[in-house]
Design a protein around this motif. Structure first.
Motif, mmCIF file in Angstrom:
data_model
loop_
_atom_site.group_PDB
_atom_site.id
_atom_site.type_symbol
_atom_site.label_atom_id
_atom_site.label_comp_id
_atom_site.label_asym_id
_atom_site.label_seq_id
_atom_site.Cartn_x
_atom_site.Cartn_y
_atom_site.Cartn_z
ATOM 1 N N ILE A 15 6.984 -6.282 -16.020
ATOM 2 C CA ILE A 15 8.285 -6.195 -16.719
ATOM 3 C C ILE A 15 9.040 -7.275 -17.253
ATOM 4 O O ILE A 15 9.378 -7.407 -18.454
ATOM 5 N N TYR A 35 5.639 -5.700 -8.896
ATOM 6 C CA TYR A 35 6.810 -6.146 -9.519
ATOM 7 C C TYR A 35 7.378 -7.160 -8.607
ATOM 8 O O TYR A 35 7.281 -7.242 -7.277
ATOM 9 N N CYS A 40 13.268 -5.131 -11.235
ATOM 10 C CA CYS A 40 12.207 -4.746 -12.186
ATOM 11 C C CYS A 40 11.464 -3.519 -11.912
ATOM 12 O O CYS A 40 10.938 -2.731 -12.603
ATOM 13 N N ARG A 41 11.198 -3.182 -10.307
ATOM 14 C CA ARG A 41 10.493 -1.825 -10.147
ATOM 15 C C ARG A 41 11.463 -0.636 -10.690
ATOM 16 O O ARG A 41 11.000 0.109 -11.194
ATOM 17 N N ARG A 44 10.841 -0.208 -14.460
ATOM 18 C CA ARG A 44 9.667 0.585 -14.685
ATOM 19 C C ARG A 44 10.162 2.183 -14.762
ATOM 20 O O ARG A 44 9.576 2.860 -15.717
ATOM 21 N N GLN A 47 12.019 2.907 -17.960
ATOM 22 C CA GLN A 47 11.112 2.846 -19.304
ATOM 23 C C GLN A 47 10.494 3.977 -19.309
ATOM 24 O O GLN A 47 10.070 4.823 -20.315
ATOM 25 N N LYS A 48 9.811 4.524 -18.133
ATOM 26 C CA LYS A 48 8.978 5.872 -18.178
ATOM 27 C C LYS A 48 9.768 7.134 -18.829
ATOM 28 O O LYS A 48 9.345 7.935 -19.430
#
Length: 51
Positions: A15, A35, A40-41, A44, A47-48
């Motif tokens: 990320i 991550y 950052c996790r 993710r 973003q999905k």
């Protein structure tokens, strides 16, 4: 006794692109860690959902 942490394995966060080192709390599942942080996790998953 002084310990130097130069021989710890590292990974690159997909990320943010920063490298992060092995931590004792990750010793059992280091292969599964992707991550560098919880932030950052979470990004993710954001973003999905936006794609």
């Amino acid at each position: 006794m002084v310990h130097k942490k130069v021989h710890l394995p590292e990974k690159i966060c997909p990320i943010c692109g920063l490298s992060f080192s092995w931590r004792k709390k990750w010793q059992r599942n280091w292969a599964e860690i992707k991550y560098c942080s919880e932030r950052c996790r979470r990004q993710r998953t954001l973003q999905k959902t936006t794609q």
